[in-house]
Write an enzyme that holds these catalytic residues in place. Sequence first.
Site, short mmCIF file in Angstrom:
data_model
loop_
_atom_site.label_atom_id
_atom_site.label_comp_id
_atom_site.label_asym_id
_atom_site.label_seq_id
_atom_site.Cartn_x
_atom_site.Cartn_y
_atom_site.Cartn_z
CB ALA A 186 77.52 48.79 79.06
CD GLU A 234 73.39 47.22 85.78
OE1 GLU A 234 74.12 47.32 84.79
OE2 GLU A 234 74.17 45.78 86.77
N1 CAA Z 1 75.10 51.54 73.84
C1 CAA Z 1 75.30 52.15 72.16
N2 CAA Z 1 74.29 53.12 71.45
C2 CAA Z 1 72.79 52.72 72.22
C3 CAA Z 1 72.29 51.93 73.08
C4 CAA Z 1 73.11 51.52 73.83
N3 CAA Z 1 73.07 50.98 74.83
N4 CAA Z 1 70.98 52.05 73.11
C5 CAA Z 1 70.90 53.01 71.93
N5 CAA Z 1 71.84 53.35 71.22
C6 CAA Z 1 72.16 53.96 70.53
C7 CAA Z 1 71.25 53.43 68.97
O1 CAA Z 1 71.81 52.48 68.51
C8 CAA Z 1 71.21 54.55 67.89
O2 CAA Z 1 71.99 54.84 67.36
P1 CAA Z 1 72.35 54.95 65.92
O3 CAA Z 1 71.60 56.16 65.70
O4 CAA Z 1 73.16 55.23 65.64
O5 CAA Z 1 71.33 53.86 65.34
C9 CAA Z 1 70.83 55.49 68.88
O6 CAA Z 1 70.88 55.23 70.21
C10 CAA Z 1 69.49 55.50 68.92
O7 CAA Z 1 68.86 54.27 70.12
P2 CAA Z 1 67.51 53.65 68.82
O8 CAA Z 1 67.20 54.44 67.67
O9 CAA Z 1 67.17 52.33 69.40
O10 CAA Z 1 66.03 54.12 69.13
P3 CAA Z 1 64.83 54.44 70.09
O11 CAA Z 1 63.23 55.00 70.55
O12 CAA Z 1 63.90 52.87 68.45
O13 CAA Z 1 64.62 53.02 71.36
C11 CAA Z 1 65.88 52.26 73.21
C12 CAA Z 1 65.18 53.24 72.05
C13 CAA Z 1 64.32 50.93 73.38
C14 CAA Z 1 66.47 52.31 74.27
C15 CAA Z 1 66.54 51.45 72.13
O14 CAA Z 1 67.49 52.05 71.47
C16 CAA Z 1 67.58 49.94 73.33
O15 CAA Z 1 66.61 49.47 72.88
N6 CAA Z 1 68.59 50.55 73.51
C17 CAA Z 1 69.67 49.20 74.23
C18 CAA Z 1 68.79 49.60 76.08
C19 CAA Z 1 69.60 48.15 76.70
O16 CAA Z 1 69.31 46.65 75.91
N7 CAA Z 1 70.27 48.78 77.31
C20 CAA Z 1 71.51 47.13 77.95
C21 CAA Z 1 72.47 47.51 77.60
S1 CAA Z 1 74.03 46.52 78.33
C22 CAA Z 1 74.37 47.00 79.72
O17 CAA Z 1 73.78 47.74 80.19
C23 CAA Z 1 75.08 45.82 80.61
C24 CAA Z 1 75.70 45.96 81.91
O18 CAA Z 1 74.65 45.55 82.63
C25 CAA Z 1 76.77 46.01 82.01
#
Ligand code: CAA
Length: 261
Positions: free
Chosen positions: A67, A115
């Site tokens: 998300a 999911e």
């Molecule tokens: N939401 C919004 N933006 C996201 C995102 C997310 N889930 N995942 C990545 N991005 C964005 C980052 O903010 C970044 O944007 P900026 O360049 O503007 O800063 C861009 O995508 C690239 O991401 P990273 O720089 O973080 O890339 P990375 O290679 O260093 O890391 C990653 C990759 C490990 C996937 C990391 O991005 C990450 O941990 N993302 C979040 C994953 C996460 O926690 N997902 C669960 C969300 S909660 C959910 O899904 C709830 C539900 O069930 C309803």
Amino acid sequence: MTFNTLNFETCADGVGLLQINRPKALNALNEELFSEFKSFLNMISEDNNIRCLIITGAGDKSFVAGADIKEMQNMSPQQARTLSNRGQEVFNAIEQLAVPVIACVNGFALGGGMELVLACDFVVSSNKAKYGLPEVSLGLIPGYGGTQRLARSIGVHRAKMMTFTGNIYSAQELYEWGLISKLVSPEELLEETQNIASVIAQRAPVAVAKAKASINAMRDLSITDGLEMEQDCFSSLFSTQDYMTGVNAFIEKKKPVFSGN
Ligand code: CAA
């Protein structure tokens, strides 16, 4: 119909390819994307030319990274319930689509991305893809069906380990746990998925739809009721044109061409 956050094309006869297209945000699922996804699913459910759907992520890094965390910031519990409800509604619609849906996982499948994978019928994955439910690292739990669908796929104990740790797991591990049906190199991923989808698209569409509905019903029915449903589905196919086409083609040693009726 054109979309901002989705790309759709027919990539082979009867096969639709949907690409989640927010690569700068690693294809995170935001409000606009869900709204477009809903419209897309309505459209595809009316389209008799599509007999199998593939879902993948744009770019080579991510399937869907969950998300959109930035959009969730500062949400009230009431807004979060609406968000969860809307996500579950879209993923339920994928599960209930008459045609098979294949998750073609090209990179990160995290949180809502994992999911989405679970709502698809089966998974073809790059051996470089990464999976996980990292929600507990954000102070949350999965909200788009993960607490319900993961345990039904890989078993309750592995599902609890994945969910409680929030750790990221390799595609190889999830292949060994049965979540992934086929594991291939990133270079082979799309072609392999298309090959499987093309085979499905050549089979009798009503039969495939009934098989999907009958297998899906297993989750909610007792074995007795499930077997009853199987009888209903099996017998109803005897009134289809495709059944006649299939049986006649077998007897005449020809390749059947199914009309979907
Ligand atoms: N939401 C919004 N933006 C996201 C995102 C997310 N889930 N995942 C990545 N991005 C964005 C980052 O903010 C970044 O944007 P900026 O360049 O503007 O800063 C861009 O995508 C690239 O991401 P990273 O720089 O973080 O890339 P990375 O290679 O260093 O890391 C990653 C990759 C490990 C996937 C990391 O991005 C990450 O941990 N993302 C979040 C994953 C996460 O926690 N997902 C669960 C969300 S909660 C959910 O899904 C709830 C539900 O069930 C309803």
